[in-house]
Every structure is written in structure tokens, then in C-alpha cells.
Design an enzyme around this catalytic site. Sequence first.
Site, PDB file in Angstrom:
ATOM      1  N   SER A   6      40.135 -41.723  24.209  1.00 13.32           N
ATOM      2  CA  SER A   6      40.724 -42.081  23.121  1.00 13.32           C
ATOM      3  C   SER A   6      41.933 -41.051  22.924  1.00 13.32           C
ATOM      4  O   SER A   6      42.220 -40.531  21.974  1.00 13.32           O
ATOM      5  CB  SER A   6      39.892 -42.259  22.070  1.00 13.32           C
ATOM      6  OG  SER A   6      40.442 -42.879  20.637  1.00 13.32           O
ATOM      7  N   SER A  18      41.217 -45.654  15.769  1.00 18.25           N
ATOM      8  CA  SER A  18      41.639 -45.757  17.104  1.00 18.25           C
ATOM      9  C   SER A  18      41.402 -47.052  17.620  1.00 18.25           C
ATOM     10  O   SER A  18      41.587 -47.382  18.750  1.00 18.25           O
ATOM     11  CB  SER A  18      40.790 -44.746  17.826  1.00 18.25           C
ATOM     12  OG  SER A  18      41.546 -43.377  17.789  1.00 18.25           O
ATOM     13  N   LYS A  35      35.341 -50.015  22.050  1.00 19.92           N
ATOM     14  CA  LYS A  35      36.536 -49.232  21.523  1.00 19.92           C
ATOM     15  C   LYS A  35      35.863 -48.421  20.114  1.00 19.92           C
ATOM     16  O   LYS A  35      35.370 -49.020  19.283  1.00 19.92           O
ATOM     17  CB  LYS A  35      37.888 -49.567  21.279  1.00 19.92           C
ATOM     18  CG  LYS A  35      38.795 -48.383  21.157  1.00 19.92           C
ATOM     19  CD  LYS A  35      38.979 -47.910  22.169  1.00 19.92           C
ATOM     20  CE  LYS A  35      39.923 -46.297  21.864  1.00 19.92           C
ATOM     21  NZ  LYS A  35      39.045 -45.419  21.163  1.00 19.92           N
ATOM     22  N   LYS A  55      44.200 -48.795  19.410  1.00 20.67           N
ATOM     23  CA  LYS A  55      44.619 -48.602  20.864  1.00 20.67           C
ATOM     24  C   LYS A  55      44.360 -49.788  21.794  1.00 20.67           C
ATOM     25  O   LYS A  55      44.702 -49.968  22.721  1.00 20.67           O
ATOM     26  CB  LYS A  55      43.780 -47.497  21.347  1.00 20.67           C
ATOM     27  CG  LYS A  55      44.230 -46.169  20.657  1.00 20.67           C
ATOM     28  CD  LYS A  55      43.467 -44.811  21.391  1.00 20.67           C
ATOM     29  CE  LYS A  55      44.176 -43.555  21.188  1.00 20.67           C
ATOM     30  NZ  LYS A  55      43.331 -43.153  19.743  1.00 20.67           N
TER      31      LYS A  55
END
Length: 324
Positions: A159, A103, A275, A106
Amino acid sequence: MKCSNKAFCLLTIMVLTVFLCACSEDEYAMAYGQHPLENYHISTETSQMQMDLFASDLCAINGDNTADCTIDTVNLYSAGVFDVNDREVLYAYSVNNQVNPASLTKIMTALLVMENCDLDEVITIGDVTIYEDGIQLFNLREGDRISVRDLLYITLVYSGNDAALALAQHIAGDQEAFAEMMNARALELGATNTNFVNPHGLSHENHYTTAYDLYLIFQQAVQYDLFLEIINTTSYTVNYTTAEGEATSRTISTTNRYLTGDYDFPNQIAIVGGKTGSTMAAGKCIILYANDSAGNPYICVVMGANDEVALYGTMTALCEEAIK
């Protein structure tokens, strides 16, 4: 014989040159072709004498740099600590190795949203079905109406993979076209060891990046105050309208366990935000924006830890040893 008259000597040389050339049957081309002299000139313009180095405001990497840290790298894919202000690589372990980013993908999705979208625009969700067990979803449904801003929060804070896909469809029409945009932007940022095939980071053999490339992408994203605000968000209330026309809201929480208090900040380090990412192929991953006690910023990344405890333990140790 010496020439006492310079003009006479010059004329003599010119005559001899013409005579010799005329007597020869061979032709001799100038090196690299013949070019008229008017094509050449000397310029003193400062703008032509200076050229900015590519990425002169970024950290440059040349191999591993792990000498000053004792963290265990046996079960890691890669890790790095980058001094934003001084543009120094404080720690680097396999930062140019291509890995699955999960992720952390992203971040690039968010960057393209911030660069290309009206965040207050309300859009209608299309088909964002993702067929994979156990993945993080907000459970958006076709026909739901929601703002780009709220989708961005869902993508970065919670997420949500379906939110990332919805943003990709909004910007480019479909996932494939958006991936082309992602890769083009990555190249512009110097992330030459990266290839994206989707906006969320679910595993694919042709979906990869490096810890260093993630630093480059993250460094660009943190130029936006909104991005810094979102990655520092512990919880957020999403407001949207269902496909049936019902106004509803839902509160989401961050996946960053530093911000939730599950793990203590490293000593003398303030975690601004970051993140997280996790898949079977990628392992546990995290990228952070952090400040030392003097307020100086750093970007720190750990890729491929075995589990959450190892991920946060490694990141804490790395920050404490590399940032001094």
C-alpha cells in the site's frame, strides 16, 4: 350504400380526401413533424430485436439488506457481501452512501495500470514527494529506476502511496490527469457515486466512493489473473536501481492481516486476497475476494470500522453469516 367493388370504393375515398383537403384553408401538421414513408421499414434482424442489459452479469442493489445478519453496524460506514456467480447481494448496509475509501482507491489505480501499461517496462521515478505524516511510503526517490510490475506490487501489497503516485505520473503525466482517467473508467463501470482526486486515497473532501461502487471496480479488477496473484501475496521482493545506479532489493509484506495469520479465516471461507485501507476520515476498511467451501467466489467489503480488531471481527462475522 354498400360498395360491391373494393377498388371503386378505395378510389372514391381517395378522391373525397383530396377534395376536402383542397377546400380547407387550414393546414394540419402530422404529430412530431412530417416524415416521408421511406424512412420507415420493418426489420426482422435478430440483432435489432435484442439488447443486452447494462451490467447484466453484476449484482444489482435496491436498498439495505441486513435481515439475515446480526453484525453490529453502529460504528460502521457501510458493508456488503456480493455473490459473484449468482449475482446476488447477500448483505447490504448503506452500500450507496458516499464514504472516503482510503487505500481501497488503489484498486482503481491498479486496474488502469493493468489496462494501459507494459508491466515489464522499467521507468524512472519523478517527484513523488507526499507531505503527510504517518502515511505508508516505500520511500522512492527521484531518479530511481523500477519496473511497472514492481510498482504495482508495492501499491497493492504494501500500500505504498508514493508507488501509486509514480504509476499515475507514468500513465497520465500528473495526478490530476490520472484522476480524470479514474473517474471516466468508474463511470464506464457504473460507479456513478464515485469521484477520485488522487491515485492513493489520502483524504480529500472531493475524494469519495461507495461500498457498491468499490464492488463494481473490484469485480473488474479480479478479471485479471495478475491482480488475483498480487492480492494473494504475503511478501514480495522488489528489485530496483537507485538514483546513484546501485542495484538493490527490498522485501515488502502485505497489509492484509488475514494473509499474515494475525486473524483466522472465517469458518468454511477461504480468503483469496484483498486490499486494506486506513485514514482518520475513512476509518479502517477492507475489501476481500473469498471462496466458500465449494469454491464459489464472493466479494466482501467493510468500511469505516473503529479499529483493526473491529474491522476483522466484523468481516469474519459477516462472511460466516451471509455466505451459506
